[in-house]
Motif scaffolding. Structure first.
Motif, mmCIF file in Angstrom:
data_model
loop_
_atom_site.group_PDB
_atom_site.id
_atom_site.type_symbol
_atom_site.label_atom_id
_atom_site.label_comp_id
_atom_site.label_asym_id
_atom_site.label_seq_id
_atom_site.Cartn_x
_atom_site.Cartn_y
_atom_site.Cartn_z
ATOM 1 N N TYR A 87 1.256 -1.096 0.107
ATOM 2 C CA TYR A 87 -0.004 0.067 0.281
ATOM 3 C C TYR A 87 0.971 1.321 -0.137
ATOM 4 C CZ TYR A 87 -2.621 4.152 1.123
ATOM 5 O OH TYR A 87 -3.452 4.985 1.604
ATOM 6 N N ALA A 143 -0.146 6.322 -6.125
ATOM 7 C CA ALA A 143 -1.213 5.179 -7.098
ATOM 8 C C ALA A 143 0.895 4.778 -8.140
ATOM 9 C CB ALA A 143 -1.784 5.381 -7.558
ATOM 10 N N LEU A 183 3.035 3.055 -6.311
ATOM 11 C CA LEU A 183 2.235 0.946 -5.907
ATOM 12 C C LEU A 183 2.946 0.311 -7.542
ATOM 13 C CD1 LEU A 183 1.239 0.356 -3.351
ATOM 14 C CD2 LEU A 183 -0.810 0.643 -4.874
ATOM 15 N N GLU A 184 2.621 1.510 -8.879
ATOM 16 C CA GLU A 184 2.571 0.825 -9.813
ATOM 17 C C GLU A 184 4.114 0.504 -9.753
ATOM 18 O OE1 GLU A 184 0.317 1.619 -13.035
ATOM 19 O OE2 GLU A 184 1.076 1.571 -14.152
ATOM 20 N N PRO A 222 -1.090 -4.842 -5.204
ATOM 21 C CA PRO A 222 -1.307 -3.511 -5.320
ATOM 22 C C PRO A 222 -2.174 -3.507 -4.544
ATOM 23 C CG PRO A 222 -0.845 -3.764 -7.487
ATOM 24 C CD PRO A 222 -1.005 -5.459 -6.995
ATOM 25 N N CYS A 223 -2.412 -2.857 -3.081
ATOM 26 C CA CYS A 223 -3.804 -2.768 -2.809
ATOM 27 C C CYS A 223 -3.972 -1.420 -2.986
ATOM 28 C CB CYS A 223 -3.971 -3.161 -1.334
ATOM 29 S SG CYS A 223 -3.649 -4.719 -1.391
ATOM 30 N N SER A 224 -5.613 -0.706 -2.505
ATOM 31 C CA SER A 224 -6.216 0.205 -2.521
ATOM 32 C C SER A 224 -6.578 1.001 -1.539
ATOM 33 C CB SER A 224 -7.385 0.710 -3.851
ATOM 34 O OG SER A 224 -7.902 -0.127 -2.874
ATOM 35 N N SER A 225 -6.196 0.190 -0.074
ATOM 36 C CA SER A 225 -6.532 0.315 1.167
ATOM 37 C C SER A 225 -5.529 0.230 2.027
ATOM 38 C CB SER A 225 -8.117 0.552 1.522
ATOM 39 O OG SER A 225 -7.951 -1.035 2.003
#
Lengths: 355, 355
Positions: free
Chosen positions: B30, B34, B37-38, B49-52
């Motif tokens: 996380y 973004a 993360l990518e 990859p986590c959005s939270s």
């Protein structure tokens, strides 16, 4: 060509190796230590070990004195006393004001190659120790121009970059970029030793920044004692300046001035970048021809004027004539820099043409 | 095993890579950015990859928070709030008192790997960044023992050496061996920039001691601003101590106290040796200096030769030079072992000296 190396340690020995391998010179050596002399012979740094200064220097084209700073004045004077008129005499000491004040002879030019190694002694001498190293020279108005030209060429031919500098400037700059870092290394290890023993902690196995900063701690006292003593005033000034700068940062830290700290840190990044970029030069080599009066000191004046502007003389040639004037050819890298050099030389009241 | 990496920069990303490659772990990530993360996914530092935070940490065995020191407390608390009871939560911050005071949870153990690189960002992450690095851990009496044991093993399995330390001790030691060297680097480049511009000189192309000392000048302000602020009191004390020590040396220099300077310099050599020796578990640490040609693979050759003989390299330092050769310093534990190492390196055709 005969080169006499007086003092065959790491630096003297490396000069001997370079002169033999790159210039095919005959290299004689003298050292007060018979063991060092023998080791130099074994290493191939000299071809002819001599039991006296006089024998080493006899008929030499160049005599390079690589002795500790403390005794430099005496040794250089002894060498000059037994050298012939055409011999170029130079030294490699890390401090330059004292020796230049002590020796006033048209055949002598102070020098300081910015090269060295972790390890002292002729057994670690290498022919490429000076590859791409800056080699400071401190010609004066008393210096014979032809001698300066020959030394300049000798240094470029063993792979280094000669750069003329005033002895005062040299010592102030070295106080900041060499002597002070050595002092800090010593002070930091003492502090860390105290902290780590007080806290019962050992030195972390990987403290890269600490290791970098303290690598030179406790450098050879015989060598560094002389350097510290000879440059004490400039070093004291550098310490005072450092303490003043630390005091500002301390104030920002103590008052929690985050913006001030950030600005200071960003400034350091800019300073570092500028210092690194100053080190880059490139471009084509241009030739300038300067008409010079046949008088002592003129070559030193030109070299120092360009040195002050951080302009490297890639190579130089002297073309004396029988009249009152001769020609000095200068090779300068980069079009803009060459133009700048041209202006600086004109400012000395001399005629210049682009060849 | 599932490892959640919260904050995927150089350190977080390298932990992810090491956990995947060495432990076969499933690594989730996380990051508020973004893009980071990518990039972490591209680099292979994370598999998911986590959005939270919640998604990243769900069912994780380990959650590693690699966030700037300024926000560490908040992020660690958020992670703890969404972690299950068995999850070990740790951080990698360079200052430890603040976080340990802010977080009181049996699942949390403060951590600080002594590793890094000149280059930030997950694109420079490496699975071996922590190989043989000291990794400080700050367990408290509130820490659950099984959690500490699991974290200890996790760290040894990715190749580092865990070392438990009080947060106060950690911060005082880091002030001396890491934060102060960073401050000095900044101050020295500022001073040198001033001196060199005032004297019209540029930085000498080879000033090895200066380059070493100033390598870390102007380190990332976003990271270091937080470190300086969080450890300001210890750093102020370290600066005061340093200034006091500099003042003593300044006095010796100004008064020409050669004996005092020599004693001080010899003391620094002893301190440096003691600091290196303090790193041992048994036997004195010996320093070998190896002259190596500047070519790829040479360090690996040396390391492999010693590795095959099961000789541990306690520490090593690379000192490239401008010529064709550089120096590799190796610290080896035990006199007999050091001698054996010396022979092995000589057998590779390299020159070695005992420092």
């Amino acid at each position: 060509m005969k080169v006499a190396v007086v003092g065959v340690g790491l630096i003297g020995g490396s000069i001997g190796l370079a002169a033999r391998q790159r210039l095919g010179a005959h290299v004689s050596g003298y050292d007060p230590s018979a063991g060092a002399l023998e080791a130099a012979l074994t290493r191939g740094a000299i071809a002819e070990p001599c039991s006296s200064l006089e024998a080493a220097v006899a008929d030499a084209d160049f005599a390079v004195v690589a002795a500790p700073v403390q005794v430099l004045g005496n040794v250089v004077r002894e060498v000059l006393a037994v050298s012939n008129d055409e011999c170029v005499v130079t030294d490699v000491g890390s401090v330059k004001r004292a020796i230049v004040q002590q020796v006033d002879d048209p055949r002598f030019i102070g020098g300081h190659p910015l090269a060295g190694a972790e390890t002292a002694g002729v057994e670690h001498a290498r022919a490429d120790l000076f590859a791409d190293a800056t080699w400071y020279l401190t010609p004066t108005t008393a210096t014979r121009g032809s001698h300066f030209e020959r030394l300049h060429r000798f240094i470029t031919r063993i792979g280094a970059w000669p750069s003329a500098v005033e002895p005062e400037t040299h010592d102030v700059v070295m106080a900041s970029v060499s002597h002070l870092p050595h002092v800090l290394a010593n002070v930091l290890v003492a502090q860390a030793a105290r902290v780590l023993s007080a806290e019962g902690e050992r030195l972390p196995a990987t403290g890269p920044s600490f290791r970098d900063v303290t690598r030179v701690a406790g450098a050879n006292s015989a060598v560094w004692g002389g350097i510290y003593a000879a440059n004490a005033d400039a070093l004291v000034a550098a310490i005072d300046d450092l303490v003043a700068r630390l005091t500002v940062v301390r104030g920002q830290l103590a008052s929690g001035d985050a913006a001030g700290i950030a600005e200071w840190n960003d400034g350091a990044r800019d300073d570092r970048r500028r210092l690194l970029e100053a080190d880059l030069a490139g471009g084509e080599v241009h030739e300038l021809r300067v008409l010079v009066p046949n008088r002592p000191g003129i070559v030193a004046e030109i070299a120092l004027a360009l040195g002050r502007a951080t302009i490297d003389i890639v190579d130089m040639g002297l073309y004396p004539s029988s009249g009152s004037h001769g020609t000095v050819a200068l090779w300068i890298r980069g079009g803009v820099v060459a133009e700048q050099a041209e202006h600086l030389v004109r400012d000395l009241g001399l005629e210049v043409v682009r060849a």
